[in-house]
Design an enzyme around this catalytic site. Structure first.
Site, PDB file in Angstrom:
ATOM      1  N   LYS A 177       0.880  -1.180   0.000  1.00  0.00           N
ATOM      2  CA  LYS A 177       0.000   0.000   0.000  1.00  0.00           C
ATOM      3  C   LYS A 177       0.915   1.227   0.000  1.00  0.00           C
ATOM      4  O   LYS A 177       1.468   1.607   1.038  1.00  0.00           O
ATOM      5  CB  LYS A 177      -0.880  -0.014   1.246  1.00  0.00           C
ATOM      6  CG  LYS A 177      -2.235   0.666   1.113  1.00  0.00           C
ATOM      7  CD  LYS A 177      -2.202   2.120   0.726  1.00  0.00           C
ATOM      8  CE  LYS A 177      -2.015   3.046   1.900  1.00  0.00           C
ATOM      9  NZ  LYS A 177      -1.955   4.474   1.512  1.00  0.00           N
ATOM     10  N   GLY A 231       4.831   7.524  10.256  1.00  0.00           N
ATOM     11  CA  GLY A 231       4.951   8.300  11.489  1.00  0.00           C
ATOM     12  C   GLY A 231       4.428   7.540  12.704  1.00  0.00           C
ATOM     13  O   GLY A 231       3.653   6.593  12.575  1.00  0.00           O
ATOM     14  N   GLU A 252       9.219   1.172  11.151  1.00  0.00           N
ATOM     15  CA  GLU A 252      10.308   2.129  10.901  1.00  0.00           C
ATOM     16  C   GLU A 252       9.688   3.509  10.961  1.00  0.00           C
ATOM     17  O   GLU A 252       9.042   3.953  10.015  1.00  0.00           O
ATOM     18  CB  GLU A 252      10.929   1.881   9.515  1.00  0.00           C
ATOM     19  CG  GLU A 252      11.467   0.488   9.326  1.00  0.00           C
ATOM     20  CD  GLU A 252      12.723   0.232  10.130  1.00  0.00           C
ATOM     21  OE1 GLU A 252      13.307   1.187  10.667  1.00  0.00           O
ATOM     22  OE2 GLU A 252      13.111  -0.937  10.236  1.00  0.00           O
ATOM     23  N   CYS A 286      13.702  10.073   7.234  1.00  0.00           N
ATOM     24  CA  CYS A 286      13.515   9.594   8.613  1.00  0.00           C
ATOM     25  C   CYS A 286      14.771   9.793   9.440  1.00  0.00           C
ATOM     26  O   CYS A 286      14.695  10.037  10.625  1.00  0.00           O
ATOM     27  CB  CYS A 286      13.103   8.133   8.605  1.00  0.00           C
ATOM     28  SG  CYS A 286      14.247   7.096   7.708  1.00  0.00           S
ATOM     29  N   GLU A 384       9.683  15.817  15.494  1.00  0.00           N
ATOM     30  CA  GLU A 384      10.119  15.756  14.105  1.00  0.00           C
ATOM     31  C   GLU A 384       9.390  16.803  13.259  1.00  0.00           C
ATOM     32  O   GLU A 384       8.177  16.917  13.338  1.00  0.00           O
ATOM     33  CB  GLU A 384       9.803  14.350  13.571  1.00  0.00           C
ATOM     34  CG  GLU A 384      10.356  14.085  12.211  1.00  0.00           C
ATOM     35  CD  GLU A 384      10.054  12.664  11.759  1.00  0.00           C
ATOM     36  OE1 GLU A 384       8.932  12.189  12.008  1.00  0.00           O
ATOM     37  OE2 GLU A 384      10.939  12.055  11.153  1.00  0.00           O
TER      38      GLU A 384
HETATM   39  P1  NAP Z   1       2.207   8.352   7.655  1.00  0.00           P
HETATM   40  O1  NAP Z   1       1.184   9.388   7.575  1.00  0.00           O
HETATM   41  O2  NAP Z   1       2.390   7.613   8.915  1.00  0.00           O
HETATM   42  O3  NAP Z   1       1.887   7.355   6.434  1.00  0.00           O
HETATM   43  C1  NAP Z   1       2.659   6.209   6.187  1.00  0.00           C
HETATM   44  C2  NAP Z   1       1.807   5.211   5.424  1.00  0.00           C
HETATM   45  O4  NAP Z   1       0.748   4.754   6.264  1.00  0.00           O
HETATM   46  C3  NAP Z   1       1.136   5.781   4.177  1.00  0.00           C
HETATM   47  O5  NAP Z   1       1.058   4.790   3.168  1.00  0.00           O
HETATM   48  C4  NAP Z   1      -0.257   6.097   4.687  1.00  0.00           C
HETATM   49  O6  NAP Z   1      -1.201   6.184   3.641  1.00  0.00           O
HETATM   50  C5  NAP Z   1      -0.507   4.906   5.571  1.00  0.00           C
HETATM   51  N1  NAP Z   1      -1.556   5.057   6.562  1.00  0.00           N
HETATM   52  C6  NAP Z   1      -2.135   6.193   7.024  1.00  0.00           C
HETATM   53  N2  NAP Z   1      -3.081   5.896   7.947  1.00  0.00           N
HETATM   54  C7  NAP Z   1      -3.106   4.547   8.056  1.00  0.00           C
HETATM   55  C8  NAP Z   1      -3.862   3.639   8.845  1.00  0.00           C
HETATM   56  N3  NAP Z   1      -4.791   4.049   9.708  1.00  0.00           N
HETATM   57  N4  NAP Z   1      -3.607   2.323   8.715  1.00  0.00           N
HETATM   58  C9  NAP Z   1      -2.667   1.873   7.863  1.00  0.00           C
HETATM   59  N5  NAP Z   1      -1.927   2.688   7.079  1.00  0.00           N
HETATM   60  C10 NAP Z   1      -2.140   4.013   7.174  1.00  0.00           C
HETATM   61  O7  NAP Z   1       3.649   8.905   7.313  1.00  0.00           O
HETATM   62  P2  NAP Z   1       4.048   9.851   6.119  1.00  0.00           P
HETATM   63  O8  NAP Z   1       3.589  11.237   6.450  1.00  0.00           O
HETATM   64  O9  NAP Z   1       3.610   9.250   4.843  1.00  0.00           O
HETATM   65  O10 NAP Z   1       5.647   9.734   6.178  1.00  0.00           O
HETATM   66  C11 NAP Z   1       6.401  10.485   7.013  1.00  0.00           C
HETATM   67  C12 NAP Z   1       6.768   9.714   8.271  1.00  0.00           C
HETATM   68  O11 NAP Z   1       7.435   8.493   7.971  1.00  0.00           O
HETATM   69  C13 NAP Z   1       7.735  10.495   9.096  1.00  0.00           C
HETATM   70  O12 NAP Z   1       7.402  10.442  10.471  1.00  0.00           O
HETATM   71  C14 NAP Z   1       9.063   9.809   8.846  1.00  0.00           C
HETATM   72  O13 NAP Z   1      10.052  10.005   9.780  1.00  0.00           O
HETATM   73  C15 NAP Z   1       8.651   8.401   8.692  1.00  0.00           C
HETATM   74  N6  NAP Z   1       9.659   7.661   7.919  1.00  0.00           N
HETATM   75  C16 NAP Z   1      10.416   6.742   8.569  1.00  0.00           C
HETATM   76  C17 NAP Z   1      11.382   6.033   7.894  1.00  0.00           C
HETATM   77  C18 NAP Z   1      12.236   5.000   8.584  1.00  0.00           C
HETATM   78  O14 NAP Z   1      12.817   4.171   7.918  1.00  0.00           O
HETATM   79  N7  NAP Z   1      12.341   4.997   9.897  1.00  0.00           N
HETATM   80  C19 NAP Z   1      11.575   6.247   6.537  1.00  0.00           C
HETATM   81  C20 NAP Z   1      10.800   7.183   5.917  1.00  0.00           C
HETATM   82  C21 NAP Z   1       9.819   7.882   6.624  1.00  0.00           C
HETATM   83  P3  NAP Z   1      -1.569   7.639   3.041  1.00  0.00           P
HETATM   84  O15 NAP Z   1      -0.278   8.332   2.743  1.00  0.00           O
HETATM   85  O16 NAP Z   1      -2.313   7.298   1.834  1.00  0.00           O
HETATM   86  O17 NAP Z   1      -2.343   8.326   4.106  1.00  0.00           O
END
Ligand code: NAP
Length: 492
Positions: A177, A231, A252, A286, A384
């Site tokens: 997804k 996140g 992650e 991240c 963050e």
């Molecule tokens: P996010 O809002 O948490 O979204 C991540 C993924 O989860 C997206 O595909 C999102 O879909 C999906 N999602 C949202 N709500 C969900 C739910 N209730 N159930 C299941 N999946 C759901 O994060 P983001 O804003 O896309 O990315 C930024 C975050 O990722 C930051 O906090 C960053 O630090 C972290 N990150 C961590 C790493 C690592 O390796 N540690 C690497 C990259 C990023 P939609 O986008 O379609 O809502």
């Protein structure tokens, strides 16, 4: 401009959402809609998981030897290398990530597949020197089943590869997804998976919104493993969903990583390391080194050199190879950056550079920003931003540096800049973080585990352990005795 229309891949077929619903995706460099994608819901997620589960049990995948799985992965890596420029351009158009960065990531991406390909037929169990006469016992690592891979928008293909390659090497099947904001490159990649010869249903992609398609996947009863990058607040939903299906998890999450510069550091390297840490990828990384901790004796010289280097950062079209920094991937993310910088100002942070949108750009751009902070309690020091915003603090000695470095609930990465080898090792030992870089930053490899502790999540991607994390051990006992089994009411 004509809109590009994408379909999703389920069980080897390119399809629309069952409801027929679609959503629009925006190019962050222009702020205009450029593509339309299927808006999948629970019914589509169910369809994809059932296809992946059938593929997991079916002879076309289950019947392959591990060596053949490895060969398919190797072919997929080669196909990615052949299509690297096309994939990089697609991803840059979709999420605004700099073309230099996406090209670099794509050039490296085949390594994940080649590395996992080599491991596929080396996942050995062991014979156990069991302490029971007449018993022979051994272990077999087995694949788990359907993996739900939930990917964020910042590095879609990279974060897919780091999950998919080890999961397939171990014999699992997947439903991916992607983020609603960055699905295009993953869909193109999925076509290469089919071209490489993976049977239908082994890799499926469901596009749609997180709270509908993503949530439906993570709680699906046939999902056995969830690999999530995103996140911490979304991670809490994922953890709760896994309470429904007992899926094994890797999370992650983000970070508030400290990049620590000591008096004895090489100034030019440390400045480049600071820029690499927080302004590369516009801070949407991240592992971003978003807290710069700088020792008193070098602080003024470091700030002067860093702000001079920041002034030379070229903000511009992410597709232009001369640009150094592109836009934020989403308008919402730009809003978060603006509000966190505004709050930092109110809380007393001093803006040393940046702090606003650059003039003359129509997309979602933000200037590289440096905020001098005197208290670690500031929101921008603790939380963050996920944008090009560094909080800089000064410290006097090693003890103060360590206390500041370990002073947030995140624990993903840290950088240390020093010429003192003993100090480098002491900090590497004492810093609470999953990755520590000494005199470098943002170095990655298919061979090196990535992951954090605390609010940065758990589980590791990359390296041998990542492949093993997509398996579970089965223990087999064989009674070699020719005697009939005795008393059934005691343990053997
Ligand atoms: P996010 O809002 O948490 O979204 C991540 C993924 O989860 C997206 O595909 C999102 O879909 C999906 N999602 C949202 N709500 C969900 C739910 N209730 N159930 C299941 N999946 C759901 O994060 P983001 O804003 O896309 O990315 C930024 C975050 O990722 C930051 O906090 C960053 O630090 C972290 N990150 C961590 C790493 C690592 O390796 N540690 C690497 C990259 C990023 P939609 O986008 O379609 O809502």
């Amino acid at each position: 401009m004509t809109l590009r229309k994408f379909q999703m891949l389920v069980n080897g077929a390119w399809i629309d959402a069952a409801s027929g619903k679609t959503y629009e995706s925006i190019n962050p460099a222009t702020g205009r809609v450029w593509s339309v994608l299927p808006d999948a819901d629970e019914a589509d997620a169910d369809h994809a998981v059932r296809a992946a589960d059938a593929a997991f049990r079916g002879p076309a995948w289950r019947g392959l030897t591990a060596t053949t799985r490895g060969k398919l992965l190797r072919r997929l890596g080669d196909l990615i290398a052949e299509h690297a420029s096309e994939l990089a351009e697609l991803e840059t158009q979709d999420n605004g990530k700099l073309i230099r960065e996406t090209r670099g990531q794509l050039a490296y991406l085949p390594e994940f597949f080649h590395y996992s390909a080599g491991l596929a037929d080396k996942l050995e169990g062991s014979t156990l020197p069991i302490d029971k006469a007449d018993m022979f016992a051994f272990t077999v690592p087995e694949p788990l089943g359907v993996v739900a891979a939930i990917i964020p928008w910042n590095s879609p293909l990279y974060l897919t590869a780091i999950k998919l390659a080890p999961a397939l090497a171990a014999g699992n099947t997947l439903v991916i997804k992607p983020s609603e904001h960055a699905s295009a490159s993953i869909l193109r990649f999925a076509a290469l998976v089919a071209e490489a010869g993976f049977p239908a249903g082994v890799v499926n992609v469901v596009t749609g919104l997180g709270p509908s398609a993503g949530a439906a996947l993570t709680k699906h009863p046939l999902v056995r493993r969830i690999a999530f990058t995103g996140g911490p607040s979304t991670a809490r939903h994922v953890i709760k969903a896994s309470a429904e299906n007992f899926a094994k998890l890797s999370l992650e999450l983000g970070g508030k990583s400290a990049n620590i510069v000591f008096d004895d550091a090489d100034l030019e390297s440390a400045v480049n390391g600071a820029v690499a840490g927080i302004y590369a990828a516009s801070g949407q990384s991240c592992v971003a080194g978003s807290r710069l901790l700088v020792q008193d004796g070098i602080y003024e010289r470091f700030v002067a050199a860093l702000t001079a280097r920041m002034a030379r950062i070229r903000i511009g079209d992410p597709l232009d190879p001369n640009s150094d920094m592109g836009p934020m991937a989403t308008e919402q993310q730009l809003g978060i950056v603006e509000s966190m910088v505004g709050r930092a100002r109110e809380e007393g942070a001093d803006v040393l550079a940046g702090g606003q949108r650059p003039a003359g750009h129509e997309g979602w751009y933000y200037e590289p920003t440096l905020l001098a902070c005197t208290s670690e309690k500031l929101d921008v020091v603790q939380n963050e931003v996920f944008g090009p915003v560094a909080a800089i603090m000064r410290f006097n000695d090693d003890a103060e540096a360590l206390a500041l470095a370990n002073g947030t609930e995140y624990a993903l990465a840290a950088g240390i800049w020093t010429r003192d080898i003993g100090r480098a090792h002491r900090f590497a030992r004492d810093i609470h973080a999953g990755i520590v870089w000494v005199n470098t930053y943002r170095a990655v490899s298919a061979m090196a585990p990535i992951g954090g502790f605390g609010a940065s999540g758990y589980g590791r991607e990359g390296g041998i352990h990542a492949v093993l994390d997509y398996t579970e051990l089965k223990t087999v006992w064989v009674n070699l005795s020719e005697q009939p089994m005795g008393d059934p009411f005691v343990m053997r």
